[in-house]
Design a protein around this motif. Structure first.
Motif, PDB file in Angstrom:
ATOM      1  N   ARG A 134      78.186  22.496  42.130  1.00  0.00           N
ATOM      2  CA  ARG A 134      79.222  21.548  42.516  1.00  0.00           C
ATOM      3  C   ARG A 134      78.631  20.331  43.200  1.00  0.00           C
ATOM      4  O   ARG A 134      79.036  19.205  42.956  1.00  0.00           O
ATOM      5  N   SER A 162      77.226  18.003  40.627  1.00  0.00           N
ATOM      6  CA  SER A 162      78.230  17.248  39.877  1.00  0.00           C
ATOM      7  C   SER A 162      78.897  16.195  40.749  1.00  0.00           C
ATOM      8  O   SER A 162      79.227  15.105  40.289  1.00  0.00           O
ATOM      9  N   VAL A 163      79.095  16.529  42.034  1.00  0.00           N
ATOM     10  CA  VAL A 163      79.678  15.533  42.932  1.00  0.00           C
ATOM     11  C   VAL A 163      78.724  14.358  43.115  1.00  0.00           C
ATOM     12  O   VAL A 163      79.125  13.195  43.068  1.00  0.00           O
ATOM     13  N   GLY A 172      78.998  12.125  40.241  1.00  0.00           N
ATOM     14  CA  GLY A 172      80.227  11.337  40.315  1.00  0.00           C
ATOM     15  C   GLY A 172      80.110  10.190  41.303  1.00  0.00           C
ATOM     16  O   GLY A 172      80.549   9.068  41.046  1.00  0.00           O
TER      17      GLY A 172
END
Lengths: 265, 304
Positions: free
Chosen positions: B9, B12-13, B16
């Motif tokens: 996570r 992926s953050v 982003g």
């Protein structure tokens, strides 16, 4: 405490109305009273251009409140929509939508709003846009969590098996159950949007001169702090009182609607 | 397992965050080059900046280039001074970390004991007063608290320097400004979480064993109550970091927040972009560290 917060809000409402009745002009310049303290003519004193502080504060609170209302309304609608979809459908939809909110949450506080407002350029429209762009995430999170827990409730399943469409399920069977939670959240968010608006205006990214805004007034006030300490104290105290009152209203609403959410911090 | 999940996570953050900050510059209405250089800039200068920023290439290529540069620790160049942004940030970042750290320390030193005190005096007048004060401080925006503290302690009393960062006392006012809000939150959190624990059976057992009230509270209750506090500290580091932007501006503290504001005023967007990125990344990393710390602090979490 409840009555206290209502009293503050009442005083503000009356003051704003009185300001309209008395036709206080926030932009009238009187060079004889530049940075003067409170007097009979100017009850709260005057700013660096000799403009009446009371008039400017009253005009500022209206802009600030308007921004807070618009941003809260827009972010709530968008956030609730996203949250309902993610919570109801789960799976892939949920994953993608939550991934996006995670990214927005990775930016601390109003940093993202500052960044957006900075590249979009100063001004009221851009300020509102920047705050909307970053504000919907908390509603989305809240609504999603609630929707997920309500999705498999008996009454929802019953309605579904009777052939209710998805919009009907969401709007009539799920949304009413989380409405009180959202109202409480919206009250707190009014206060936090007002702070955010003031922060951006303080940095020169919000409402532009000559329009009054509390953030911009504070910035000027800090500049003239040595010669006119009343300026910063008065504007700050006004802001504090309003934000405190709104937050207390939120506390009261939370208790009276018996909203059990994760502890408000 | 949980750690692995957190890590994916986290990655992926981060991706982003990189994408969003990359897109920032493309949000500039109209031609970013014209906004940055002004209308009077020569065609040559414009073309040069456009090439420098890679704005003449396709978007996907630009993003790839951006990532590639970042991987090499290159954040680009300032439009105005032509300085390397990496070195600009490297010069300013330690000041912000120092400020945030001292603020956190103040928040912990003030907040946790006050919360313990309020919990032990729950529903008595002492508790009431602590709650009122902490509600007030939580509602106090830094851009008011800062100037007021400055007015009292620097201008009127003359105890501390007004602004700048030349001597040791200079950090006190900005750190208090930033820390007090967090300490108010910590007070309320400590109070609630300690109150929950104080009713548990094992606390009664500890009391029944004849342990002193002090040992029961500090050794038994507070150890369990500290977990939510760790989470709160991690989450609130965000507002602390965001708060540095305004606090640093008020107190002329030469950190990354002030660099951000200066870059906005000069429309030096690459610097703005880099500052936002660095602050956001710091926050994400702090949060990951909090998660890990949480696992270490709570043995129950390790079995998953």
């Amino acid at each position: 405490m409840k009555n206290f917060s209502y009293a503050i809000l009442g005083v503000w409402l009356i003051a704003v109305l009185a300001g309209h009745v008395m036709h206080l002009d926030p932009n009238a310049i009187d060079l004889n009273v530049v940075l003067h303290g409170p007097s009979a003519l100017h009850w709260l004193g005057a700013d660096d251009l000799g403009r009446d502080l009371l008039a400017r504060i009253l005009s500022g609170v209206q802009v600030s409140f308007m921004v807070a209302m618009v941003v809260t309304a827009v972010t709530m609608v968008v956030g609730v929509f996203v949250g309902l979809l993610a919570g109801f459908y789960g799976g892939r939809v949920d994953q993608i939508l939550m991934q996006i909110t995670d990214i927005f949450l990775a930016f601390p506080g109003i940093l993202l709003a500052i960044a957006f407002a900075a590249v979009l350029g100063p001004g009221l429209d851009n300020l509102i846009f920047a705050l909307c762009l970053t504000g919907w995430v908390s509603y989305a999170r809240l609504t999603r969590g609630q929707t997920m827990s309500l999705r498999n409730r008996q009454h929802v399943l019953a309605a579904q098996s009777l052939g209710a469409t998805v919009p009907r399920l969401l709007l009539l069977h799920i949304l009413p159950l989380i409405a009180s939670l959202l109202v409480v959240e919206a009250t707190y968010s009014l206060a936090s949007v007002m702070i955010a608006e003031a922060s951006l205006s303080f940095l020169g990214l919000g409402i532009q001169a000559p329009h009054a805004s509390w953030g911009a007034m504070l910035r000027d006030a800090v500049r003239y702090m040595l010669v006119a300490p009343h300026y910063v104290l008065i504007v700050g105290a006004c802001m504090m009182s309003l934000i405190l009152a709104i937050n207390l209203c939120g506390d009261y609403l939370r208790d009276s609607l018996d909203v059990r959410t994760e502890k408000q911090i | 397992m949980i750690l692995l999940y957190r890590l994916t996570r986290f990655i992926s953050v981060i991706f982003g965050v990189l994408l969003l900050t990359f897109l920032l510059i493309h949000l500039v209405p109209g031609d970013p080059i014209e906004v940055m250089l002004g209308e009077s800039a020569s065609t040559v200068d414009r073309a040069e900046l456009r090439r420098d920023l890679g704005l003449d290439k396709p978007l996907i290529y630009q993003f790839g280039h951006y990532l590639n540069q970042l991987a090499h620790g290159d954040l680009g160049r300032s439009i105005h001074t032509k300085e390397s942004i990496t070195s600009l940030i490297a010069a300013r970042y330690p000041a912000t970390v120092k400020l945030a750290f001292v603020s956190l320390l103040i928040a912990l030193i003030v907040g946790v004991p006050l919360g313990v005190y309020a919990a032990l005096r729950a529903n008595r007048w002492q508790d009431f007063i602590v709650t009122i004060i902490s509600v007030r401080f939580a509602a106090m925006p830094v851009f008011w608290l800062g100037p007021v503290l400055m007015l009292f302690f620097a201008v009127w009393l003359g105890w501390l320097p007004v602004s700048g960062m030349d001597n040791h006392g200079a950090i006190v006012l900005p750190a208090i400004t930033l820390g007090l809000g967090l300490s108010a939150i910590l007070t309320r959190m400590t109070r609630t979480s300690l109150l929950e624990v104080l009713n548990d059976d094992y606390i009664r057992t500890a009391r029944a064993k004849g342990l002193s009230a002090r040992t029961v509270v500090l050794r038994h209750a507070l150890r369990a109550a500290i977990l939510p506090i760790i989470t709160i500290v991690g989450l609130q580091m965000g507002s602390l970091l965001a708060g540095t932007v305004i606090t640093e501006t008020i107190f002329s503290w030469d950190g990354i927040g002030r660099l951000l504001v200066e870059s906005i005023e000069k429309r030096d967007y690459p610097v703005t972009q880099a500052c936002v990125l660095v602050v956001a990344l710091s926050y994400v990393i702090v949060n990951l560290a909090t998660d890990i710390l949480y696992q270490l602090a709570d043995p129950r979490m390790r079995s998953y």
